[in-house]
Structures are given as C-alpha cells and as structure tokens.
Design an enzyme around this catalytic site. Structure first.
Site, PDB file in Angstrom:
ATOM      1  CB  CYS A  69      -0.977  -0.032   1.158  1.00 57.62           C
ATOM      2  SG  CYS A  69      -2.398   1.083   0.873  1.00 57.62           S
ATOM      3  CG  HIS A  81      -3.925  -2.718   3.170  1.00 56.30           C
ATOM      4  ND1 HIS A  81      -2.762  -2.711   3.908  1.00 56.30           N
ATOM      5  CD2 HIS A  81      -4.242  -1.421   2.962  1.00 56.30           C
ATOM      6  CE1 HIS A  81      -2.398  -1.463   4.159  1.00 56.30           C
ATOM      7  NE2 HIS A  81      -3.275  -0.664   3.597  1.00 56.30           N
ATOM      8  CD  GLU A 110      -1.731  -6.276   4.627  1.00 55.12           C
ATOM      9  OE1 GLU A 110      -1.778  -5.109   5.044  1.00 55.12           O
ATOM     10  OE2 GLU A 110      -1.585  -6.566   3.419  1.00 55.12           O
TER      11      GLU A 110
END
Length: 312
Positions: free
Chosen positions: A142, A235, A237
């Site tokens: 990001c 993102h 994750e």
C-alpha cells in the site's frame, strides 16, 4: 513448517488457536535447517494487528520462516506501547549490517502527506536503499508500495477524488510470471487509501511490470528487477473485519466515509462481512516466499544473487 517468533509475542497465542504452527526461538535453534529470514518494517499504527495479519499470511508454506520486526526511531508510535516495541522490535541500526532473505515494508496512514513531509522519510530512504544490497526480495504494501516506487523510480502518487475503500476485482495480466501462478483470471483484494500511483506512468517506465490491475483501483501488483522489488498497492493481508473497523471508527469520529464497496452483503453494515480475498492473498505470499525468496537465496546468504526461476 512453522513461523518462528519470540515466545511471548501476543500474536503467537492467537495463531496457535487457529492451528497455525508457531515455533518459539528456543525450539528453533535446535532445528537442523536454514530458516528463511524475513524482516518486517511495520509502519502501521496498530502494530499488533498488522503483526497478526502478516504472520498469518506468511504461514501457508512448508518453509520455516524466521520473522524479525523492525520499527523506525524517527517516529513515536501513539497506538503501540513502548514496552511492546522495546521487547519485540529492533531498529534499522541493529540490522543494517545483516542480510535478509526477504523484507516487507508495510503501509502507513500518511498517504495524504508529501513523502518528504513524513517524519521518518529520511530513515525510510536509508532502509529502502539498504534493501538493494542486503535483501533478496522486498515486498512493499500500500503506502509502502507508493513510497518504494517514488524512491526507486521517481513516480509520485496522486490524490484521488474520494477514498478508495472496499474490496475490488483485479485481472491477472501475465500468469506465466511466478508471482501470479495459481491465481484465477480475476481476484478480489482490499484497498483503503486516498492516493494512487497512475497506471499510465508506471507503464511508461520499462523497468516496472504490472502483473495485475483493476478498472476501479488501478495497478495492484507491480514488479521490478526480476522480483528484487515487488509493489502491492492494496492490503491483501487484511482480516475479515479490518475494513469494518476502519469504517466504523471514521463514522464515530464524524469523518466523511462511504460504505466500503463489495464488502457487506447487500451493503448492510449490520451483517458480518464476507471474506472473499483470503485465497488470493495466501497464494500471493506463498508465491513470493517460494519463487522470489526461498528459490532465489543462496544457502550462505553471501550477496543477493537471483536465479533463473524469477526471470520473466
């Protein structure tokens, strides 16, 4: 194989409850294998949440991964206790003479500031320069991806008319490249940002290769130097509830925020969000560890040569 962390890291107990094999340092030293050493420069404000998310993402391979958390000293964290940083993190000064198989630079909620106005920018520049000689492959996430593209290739971010917020569809552009092996033609990934690196400017630089992009969110996966530098604009994750927590936090503070797109069923924020991106995220981290870290790193870590497996 397990993730290796300090024995009393709070995330360890949560991961064990999820049946993720986590090995503490004392047991790891008795293993007669060379583990993959991954450094994580955690720039996110809620560091413990990010620790859990990234450790979960790195756990889905047969490799033993030894994780080292790093923090910047030129910024004082307001959301993470100093005791936690002192116990579980080290500084760049402590690792600058060391080699790492892989390194992750996380995002940070500072994308509306010019890079030069971020208080740890000079320190981050030193770290990004260091990765060019001391790390086999660096994964930027990001804002970390925007910062990396700006530092290494001089392409600046641009403000968006409104926050890009939600879960968006992306298309794989070249599935022969190992980083996207096993991906479906299209996949979902979360985004939460106010700025963007223009896709047309990325394409103008022959050193950069876009591997996946979105009509709504722009370039998502960008790779350079045969995988030595990898940039992930979103993102992957994120947990199921991360966007939900961001949305409700901003609403409570009366910060203008639209409901995250493609997230709640029927856009009903009272319903539990569907987790639609975990498989693609796991595949991304697995491919990175396997093809760009494990298969590319020499056993003795002398230098950071690259093997043919990473060529595209």
């Amino acid at each position: 194989m397990p993730i290796c962390v300090q024995n009393d890291l709070p995330a360890k107990e949560i991961l064990e409850k999820e049946n993720i094999f986590v090995m503490d340092e004392q047991r790891a030293v008795h293993q007669d294998i060379r583990s993959i050493r991954i450094g994580i420069l955690n720039l996110m404000p809620l560091k413990e949440d990010t620790e859990l998310q990234l450790l979960r993402s790195l756990s889905n391979t047969p490799l033993q991964v030894d994780v080292v958390f790093v923090h910047v000293v030129s910024h004082k964290s307001k959301n993470t206790k100093t005791s936690h940083l002192n116990k579980f993190y080290i500084t760049f000064e402590e690792i600058k003479n060391q080699k790492f198989d892989g390194f992750i630079i996380t995002g940070a909620p500072v994308e509306q500031l010019p890079f030069e106005e971020v208080d740890y920018w000079e320190e981050l520049k030193m770290i990004m320069e260091w990765t060019k000689t001391n790390v086999t492959s660096t994964l930027h996430l990001c804002w970390g991806a925007q910062a990396g593209i700006y530092y290494h290739y001089g392409i600046d971010k641009e403000p968006l008319e409104e926050k890009l917020f939600g879960v968006f569809w992306h298309k794989v552009l070249n599935r022969k490249i190992p980083l996207v092996r096993g991906f479906d033609d299209v996949f979902l990934a979360p985004h939460s940002r106010y700025t963007n690196v223009p896709t047309n400017k990325i394409r103008q630089d022959s050193r950069l290769h876009i591997l996946a992009e979105s009509e709504k969110a722009g370039a998502f996966l960008v790779m350079a130097e045969e995988g030595r530098q990898i940039f992930v604009m979103g993102h992957p994750e994120y947990d199921r509830l991360t966007l939900d927590q961001e949305y409700k936090r901003d609403k409570a503070k009366n910060i203008p925020i639209a409901i995250p797109k493609n997230y709640y069923e029927n856009d009903d924020e009272t319903k539990k969000p569907l987790l639609t991106w975990r498989a693609a995220a796991n595949n991304l981290y697995t491919n990175w560890l396997n093809y760009y870290v494990y298969q590319a790193t020499p056993y003795d870590m002398v230098g950071t040569p690259f093997k043919d497996v990473c060529k595209y």
